[in-house]
Write an enzyme that holds these catalytic residues in place. Structure first.
Site, mmCIF file in Angstrom:
data_model
loop_
_atom_site.group_PDB
_atom_site.id
_atom_site.type_symbol
_atom_site.label_atom_id
_atom_site.label_comp_id
_atom_site.label_asym_id
_atom_site.label_seq_id
_atom_site.Cartn_x
_atom_site.Cartn_y
_atom_site.Cartn_z
ATOM 1 N N GLU A 96 28.375 32.828 30.422
ATOM 2 C CA GLU A 96 27.158 33.198 31.150
ATOM 3 C C GLU A 96 26.168 33.872 30.206
ATOM 4 O O GLU A 96 24.969 33.585 30.223
ATOM 5 C CB GLU A 96 27.490 34.166 32.293
ATOM 6 C CG GLU A 96 28.166 33.556 33.485
ATOM 7 C CD GLU A 96 28.500 34.588 34.544
ATOM 8 O OE1 GLU A 96 29.226 34.237 35.493
ATOM 9 O OE2 GLU A 96 28.042 35.754 34.427
ATOM 10 N N GLY B 139 36.742 26.406 36.269
ATOM 11 C CA GLY B 139 37.370 25.359 35.485
ATOM 12 C C GLY B 139 37.526 25.822 34.054
ATOM 13 O O GLY B 139 37.575 27.017 33.764
ATOM 14 N N GLY C 43 34.080 40.973 37.468
ATOM 15 C CA GLY C 43 34.444 41.356 38.820
ATOM 16 C C GLY C 43 35.554 42.377 38.908
ATOM 17 O O GLY C 43 35.494 43.322 39.698
ATOM 18 N N GLU C 44 36.594 42.215 38.121
ATOM 19 C CA GLU C 44 37.733 43.130 38.182
ATOM 20 C C GLU C 44 37.353 44.553 37.807
ATOM 21 O O GLU C 44 37.990 45.513 38.242
ATOM 22 C CB GLU C 44 38.852 42.633 37.262
ATOM 23 C CG GLU C 44 39.456 41.303 37.694
ATOM 24 C CD GLU C 44 40.525 40.822 36.715
ATOM 25 O OE1 GLU C 44 40.911 41.617 35.828
ATOM 26 O OE2 GLU C 44 40.947 39.665 36.823
ATOM 27 N N ASP C 45 36.304 44.702 37.009
ATOM 28 C CA ASP C 45 35.881 46.030 36.556
ATOM 29 C C ASP C 45 34.926 46.713 37.528
ATOM 30 O O ASP C 45 35.047 47.911 37.794
ATOM 31 C CB ASP C 45 35.173 45.933 35.200
ATOM 32 C CG ASP C 45 36.126 45.652 34.054
ATOM 33 O OD1 ASP C 45 37.337 45.626 34.300
ATOM 34 O OD2 ASP C 45 35.641 45.441 32.930
ATOM 35 N N THR C 46 33.948 45.958 38.026
ATOM 36 C CA THR C 46 32.814 46.624 38.678
ATOM 37 C C THR C 46 32.414 46.068 40.037
ATOM 38 O O THR C 46 31.440 46.538 40.619
ATOM 39 C CB THR C 46 31.569 46.546 37.763
ATOM 40 O OG1 THR C 46 31.170 45.174 37.622
ATOM 41 C CG2 THR C 46 31.854 47.137 36.390
ATOM 42 N N ARG C 47 33.134 45.070 40.553
ATOM 43 C CA ARG C 47 32.698 44.463 41.815
ATOM 44 C C ARG C 47 32.590 45.491 42.931
ATOM 45 O O ARG C 47 31.671 45.447 43.758
ATOM 46 C CB ARG C 47 33.647 43.346 42.240
ATOM 47 C CG ARG C 47 33.213 42.654 43.549
ATOM 48 C CD ARG C 47 34.190 41.626 44.031
ATOM 49 N NE ARG C 47 34.264 40.506 43.114
ATOM 50 C CZ ARG C 47 35.307 40.257 42.327
ATOM 51 N NH1 ARG C 47 36.356 41.063 42.344
ATOM 52 N NH2 ARG C 47 35.303 39.212 41.523
#
Length: 249
Positions: free
Chosen positions: A101, A67, A35-39
Site C-alpha cells: 500500500e 492474496g 490492523g492488529e496494532d491500531t484497529r
C-alpha cells in the site's frame, strides 16, 4: 538520533506527471494502518472522526480478500483518494500488504499530487526512516522471503513517507490528549482536501425527508427560517442535517 519535533508544515509536489480532474477522486482519504496494532485504538478513532467531519474515507477493515499481492480493489481506492493517512506502528513493517500500500501511496504522491500524512503511533520516527528497531527484525524476515527489488521498494517508501511532516503519539497518552491529537489531524486534512461533505455510504431513507425539508424552506429562504428536526435515531438525524445543509444551502 531523533529528529527534532516541530510544528508540521504540509505541502504537495508542484510538478504533476498526470492531470486528474477533481471528479476522478472518489475518496477524500485512504487510511493505511496495521490492523492488529491500531484497529481498535488510534485508527478507529481517526476513522470515526474523519467520517463525523464529513470526510469520505476508505478504510480496509480486512474485509477484502488477501492474496499474494495487494488487491486491485485497494490499488483502485488508493488511486482514487485525494489524500492518504499512514498510521505507522511497531508492526507496520511486518505486513507485506501495508508495505505494498505504501509503495502505491508514494507513487500517487508523485504522479497526482496526493497529500500524504504520516502518523507515528507508539513508534519512533527514526526507526521507520532507517528500518531499525522492530522494523529491522521485520525486514530481516522479508529479505529471506522476497526478492531484493521488492524489499528495496519497501525500504524507499518507508524512508520517503516517514520523512514527511506529520504527528507522533504514544499509546500511554491520556484520552483528552488523544482526542485533541485526532482533531488536529482532521482539521489539517479537511483544510487540505476541502471535501464535499460526506453524508453516508448508503443514505437509505433520506430522500423523502430531504424533499419535505426543501418544500418547507422553499418560500422562506429570503426571510430566513428555523426548522426543528426530531428523530429517535441520532445517527439518522445527523445524516438528515448534513444532507439538508448540502442541498438547501
Amino acid at each position: 538520533m531523533n529528529f527534532p519535533r516541530k510544528s508540521p508544515t504540509f505541502y504537495s509536489l508542484k510538478k504533476r506527471k498526470t492531470s486528474l480532474t477533481p471528479h476522478q477522486f472518489h475518496y477524500d482519504v485512504f487510511l493505511s494502518f496495521r490492523g492488529e496494532d491500531t484497529r481498535k485504538t488510534i485508527s478507529d478513532d481517526l476513522y470515526n472522526a474523519l467520517i463525523e467531519a464529513g470526510i469520505h474515507t476508505f478504510r480496509d477493515d480486512d474485509e477484502l480478500p488477501r492474496g499474494n499481492d495487494i488487491s486491485s480493489e485497494l490499488i483502485k481506492a488508493i488511486h482514487e483518494s485525494r489524500a492518504s493517512i499512514v498510521v505507522f506502528s511497531k508492526d507496520y513493517g511486518s505486513s507485506r500488504w501495508c508495505l505494498d500500500e505504501l509503495v502505491e501511496i508514494l507513487g500517487c504522491k508523485t504522479t497526482v499530487d496526493q497529500f500524504v500524512f504520516p502518523v507515528f503511533y507508539d513508534v519512533d520516527r527514526d526507526d521507520v526512516i532507517r528500518q531499525t528497531g522492530s522494523f529491522e527484525a521485520a525486514f530481516a524476515r522479508h529479505e529471506v522471503r522476497f526478492d531484493r527489488d521488492k524489499v528495496e521498494k519497501w525500504r524507499v517508501a518507508l524512508t520517503e513517507v516517514a520523512r514527511l511532516d506529520g504527528w507522533e503519539l504514544c499509546h500511554h497518552a491520556s484520552r483528552l490528549v488523544k482526542s485533541e491529537f485526532v482533531q488536529e489531524i482532521v482539521t489539517k486534512v479537511r483544510h487540505k482536501v476541502k471535501p464535499k461533505l460526506f453524508v453516508a455510504k448508503h443514505p437509505i431513507g433520506l430522500v423523502s425527508r430531504i424533499e419535505e425539508l426543501k418544500s418547507l424552506c422553499k418560500d422562506r429562504l429570503d426571510d430566513g427560517c428555523v426548522i426543528g428536526i426530531h428523530d429517535e435515531w441520532e445517527n439518522m438525524l445527523e445524516k438528515i442535517r448534513r444532507e439538508s445543509f448540502v442541498q438547501v444551502e
